[in-house]
Design a protein around this motif. Sequence first.
Motif, PDB file in Angstrom:
ATOM      1  N   VAL A  92       0.824  -1.072  -0.006  1.00 34.17           N
ATOM      2  CA  VAL A  92       0.206  -0.021  -0.274  1.00 34.17           C
ATOM      3  C   VAL A  92       1.044   1.535   0.153  1.00 34.17           C
ATOM      4  CG1 VAL A  92      -1.669   1.472   1.434  1.00 34.17           C
ATOM      5  CG2 VAL A  92      -1.794  -1.086   1.010  1.00 34.17           C
ATOM      6  N   VAL A  93       1.919   1.328   0.652  1.00 35.08           N
ATOM      7  CA  VAL A  93       3.005   2.448   0.632  1.00 35.08           C
ATOM      8  C   VAL A  93       3.739   2.427  -0.509  1.00 35.08           C
ATOM      9  CG1 VAL A  93       4.692   3.508   2.099  1.00 35.08           C
ATOM     10  CG2 VAL A  93       2.618   2.230   3.518  1.00 35.08           C
ATOM     11  N   GLY A  94       3.810   1.155  -0.528  1.00 32.58           N
ATOM     12  CA  GLY A  94       4.622   1.704  -2.334  1.00 32.58           C
ATOM     13  C   GLY A  94       3.744   2.289  -3.633  1.00 32.58           C
ATOM     14  N   PHE A  95       2.594   1.802  -3.587  1.00 25.83           N
ATOM     15  CA  PHE A  95       1.704   2.169  -4.205  1.00 25.83           C
ATOM     16  C   PHE A  95       1.399   3.500  -4.460  1.00 25.83           C
ATOM     17  CE2 PHE A  95       0.346  -2.150  -5.617  1.00 25.83           C
ATOM     18  CZ  PHE A  95       0.639  -1.752  -7.019  1.00 25.83           C
ATOM     19  N   TYR A  96       1.357   4.001  -2.774  1.00 27.53           N
ATOM     20  CA  TYR A  96       0.829   5.038  -2.742  1.00 27.53           C
ATOM     21  C   TYR A  96       2.267   6.358  -3.198  1.00 27.53           C
ATOM     22  CZ  TYR A  96       0.657   9.574   0.020  1.00 27.53           C
ATOM     23  OH  TYR A  96       1.348  11.122   0.925  1.00 27.53           O
ATOM     24  N   LEU A  97       3.882   6.229  -2.833  1.00 31.23           N
ATOM     25  CA  LEU A  97       4.429   6.416  -3.478  1.00 31.23           C
ATOM     26  C   LEU A  97       4.715   6.752  -4.495  1.00 31.23           C
ATOM     27  CD1 LEU A  97       7.283   5.583  -0.241  1.00 31.23           C
ATOM     28  CD2 LEU A  97       6.471   7.633  -0.384  1.00 31.23           C
ATOM     29  N   ALA A  98       4.019   6.011  -5.036  1.00 32.27           N
ATOM     30  CA  ALA A  98       4.458   5.676  -6.220  1.00 32.27           C
ATOM     31  C   ALA A  98       3.560   6.912  -7.893  1.00 32.27           C
ATOM     32  CB  ALA A  98       4.295   4.322  -7.090  1.00 32.27           C
ATOM     33  N   GLY A  99       2.641   6.952  -6.130  1.00 32.99           N
ATOM     34  CA  GLY A  99       1.504   8.460  -7.329  1.00 32.99           C
ATOM     35  C   GLY A  99       1.943   9.379  -6.695  1.00 32.99           C
ATOM     36  N   ILE A 100       3.096   9.483  -6.270  1.00 32.68           N
ATOM     37  CA  ILE A 100       3.230  10.836  -5.346  1.00 32.68           C
ATOM     38  C   ILE A 100       5.158  11.694  -6.055  1.00 32.68           C
ATOM     39  CG2 ILE A 100       1.694  11.021  -3.929  1.00 32.68           C
ATOM     40  CD1 ILE A 100       4.031  10.916  -1.968  1.00 32.68           C
ATOM     41  N   VAL A 101       5.780  10.199  -6.520  1.00 29.86           N
ATOM     42  CA  VAL A 101       7.461  10.935  -6.727  1.00 29.86           C
ATOM     43  C   VAL A 101       7.278  11.419  -8.165  1.00 29.86           C
ATOM     44  CG1 VAL A 101       8.147   8.902  -5.878  1.00 29.86           C
ATOM     45  CG2 VAL A 101       7.258   8.730  -7.487  1.00 29.86           C
ATOM     46  N   PRO A 102       8.370  12.381  -8.207  1.00 26.91           N
ATOM     47  CA  PRO A 102       8.619  12.711  -9.787  1.00 26.91           C
ATOM     48  C   PRO A 102       8.689  12.381 -11.002  1.00 26.91           C
ATOM     49  CG  PRO A 102       9.811  13.354  -7.998  1.00 26.91           C
ATOM     50  CD  PRO A 102       9.761  12.714  -7.655  1.00 26.91           C
ATOM     51  N   SER A 103       8.835  10.788 -10.435  1.00 27.06           N
ATOM     52  CA  SER A 103       9.158   9.960 -12.059  1.00 27.06           C
ATOM     53  C   SER A 103       8.792   8.754 -12.847  1.00 27.06           C
ATOM     54  CB  SER A 103      10.546  10.344 -12.335  1.00 27.06           C
ATOM     55  OG  SER A 103      11.808   9.847 -11.963  1.00 27.06           O
ATOM     56  N   VAL A 104       9.065   8.060 -13.212  1.00 25.75           N
ATOM     57  CA  VAL A 104       8.921   6.745 -12.905  1.00 25.75           C
ATOM     58  C   VAL A 104      10.303   5.663 -12.555  1.00 25.75           C
ATOM     59  CG1 VAL A 104       8.465   4.661 -14.872  1.00 25.75           C
ATOM     60  CG2 VAL A 104       7.496   6.876 -15.120  1.00 25.75           C
ATOM     61  N   GLU A 105      11.111   6.438 -12.646  1.00 20.68           N
ATOM     62  CA  GLU A 105      12.496   6.123 -12.372  1.00 20.68           C
ATOM     63  C   GLU A 105      12.440   5.677 -10.774  1.00 20.68           C
ATOM     64  OE1 GLU A 105      12.603   7.996 -14.509  1.00 20.68           O
ATOM     65  OE2 GLU A 105      13.678   6.900 -16.305  1.00 20.68           O
ATOM     66  N   ILE A 106      12.037   7.358 -10.140  1.00 22.15           N
ATOM     67  CA  ILE A 106      11.598   6.971  -9.129  1.00 22.15           C
ATOM     68  C   ILE A 106      11.075   6.023  -8.352  1.00 22.15           C
ATOM     69  CG2 ILE A 106      11.814   8.510  -7.109  1.00 22.15           C
ATOM     70  CD1 ILE A 106      13.227  10.538  -8.245  1.00 22.15           C
ATOM     71  N   ALA A 107       9.702   6.201  -8.951  1.00 22.82           N
ATOM     72  CA  ALA A 107       8.708   4.873  -8.458  1.00 22.82           C
ATOM     73  C   ALA A 107       9.241   3.628  -8.476  1.00 22.82           C
ATOM     74  CB  ALA A 107       7.450   5.263  -9.462  1.00 22.82           C
TER      75      ALA A 107
END
Length: 653
Positions: free
Chosen positions: A20-35
């Motif tokens: 859940v935390v991973g999906f949340y952070l994937a939605g707020i990070v600035p790039s796909v690489e960082i996600a």
Amino acid sequence: MLAAFRALTKTDLAAVVFAVVGFYLAGIVPSVEIAWVVGFLLLTIFLFAFEVVTVDVAAISIMVLLGLSGLFAPLMGLGQGLVPVEHLFDGFASNAVISIIAVMIIGAGLDKTGIMSKVAGFIMRIGGKTESRIIPLISGTVGGISSFMQNVGAAALFLPVVSRISARTGLPMSRLLMPMGFCAILGGTITMVGSSPLILLNDLILTSNKALPAGTAPMETFQLFDVTPIGIALLIAGILYFVLAGRFVLPSRGNEMLTGNDASAYFAETYGLSSFEIREIRLRPESTLVGMSVDDLEQTWRIRVIAVEKGDGLRLGADGVDRSLGIEPGTTLGLLGTEEKLKRFAEENAVDVKPDLELFSEAMSNTKAGVAEIVIPPGSSLIGKTARDVWMRKTYGLSLLAINRGGTQITFNTGGVRNTPLLAGDALVVHTTWADLTRLTKDRNFVVVTTEYPHEELRPHKVRAALVFFVITLALVLLTDLRLSVALLTGAMGMILAGVLSIDEAYEAVSWKTVFLLASLIPLGLAVEASGTAAWIAQQTLTALGDVPIWVVQAALAVLATFFTLVMSNVGATVLLVPLAVNMALGIGANPAVFALTVAIATSNSFLIPTHQVNALLMGPGNYRVVDFMRAGGIMTIIFLVVALTMLNVVFG
């Protein structure tokens, strides 16, 4: 539905939370690489914290996944892999990994010469028998040794030394081992080769230099003794803490000493194995034992068969007695058990009990065999297996009598001891021949605690050669610009060529689990840095902290590193947090190298719970419980943070 929820384990629930935390952070990070990198970071922390697989397997798996990201880059929304494949295995040839291999070999070489026994004798000569003098001497010596070798290695080397000192002074091991273990960890901060995080630090700094913003001066790497004032201050603080407050925070649970020749009082007190005796019996033809196996006999009467003579030669120790061995008429057995159980056994079976040992008198004499104590160390391949699974008596020559696990005793009197899965830190009471016990000192699945038994001194005639190459190594490190790994490998190879160690012994001295763990995590650190993940996390952290002084940010970083090292390896914590520390320092105008060093030192602040390898190693021999570490380690954790942060700012301010 409710039943299915209740069936979920703690690991299952944690996996859901991490996802859940991973999906949340994937939605707020600035790039796909960082996600994707954040996802790999969370997966790494989850695998390390909940031990879904061993840490080395987890690290290698992450490295492989990073390599596969190049193949699946289009499907992942990436232009290229997170780590270039040509650099994926650079960690195995890194300065840090080669240095750690060489340090382990050098430490093993010094151990082979018997130097440690001489150190123990020196301590006892000048330390007397008082706790206030013995603790500083033992702890200071181990701290000094661990400044040049891995702290778990120093602790393992000194465990028999402390056992011997305890036996001769009457001081409980529970009041000596914890100070020794804590100071072994503290001693790892005295030099840049004392612990894996510090060895790794310079490589991480060089990696971070490649990703520094344009116009930013590259960070200088640290020299061997740059951290010495900090490490010495930490070691002195630790020693003073135990000298002044040891009587209040250290447990005292009897005189947990052990010698090979006189162990009765120890086992009676610690394990409840009172009045155990060895008897020689001969079966009559009409005995009901005929046709039984050794296993059936032992389980029925709760005694141990330690020797067998069936007319075809004496069977004793490894490859001698195993549980499938059949009992025939006229067989002579050597039995170990309590007086009561041996008497009952003789009364209920047609056997002749010899008044004294006859056939087994030589083989079972105090000079040839006895009861000993060994510990299962972290990294042992026996963890999770039972004595029956590994055929302990047949494979290692060990008749398992009892297990001491954090104050809980499982004995052969109560039953179940051979069906109990072994854990790291378990102290095992075994009957064995001294020849088999001597062989086990070279087996990395065990740490032998028993010291005073008849065994051959290793290679005392090689002391001079070992010291010569140790001094040469120090000279190369201190007086030349030679790369650290080359200098250390010079000393390691010198010891091998001089015969201090054979090449096979050198290979055995290396903890390959540590090597693969370290080498496999380096690509993850590269991905964290190159993708901009570290910079993004640093910026978010600084935003959350607000406008605070630099030392507050540094303190927050040290606390974060302390938390990480309690739930995952200190190497993993260092790899993950150094790029973060560098970017945090750049964001507030602080010295990035000092912030990186703060992480590498703070990852040694592992005293609160016995998750560090050194603490896990000492749990069994010291008869410690988790609450003992929380009581003594909680205060030590605070002292460590205060002293380390103060000295970092004094030395590098």
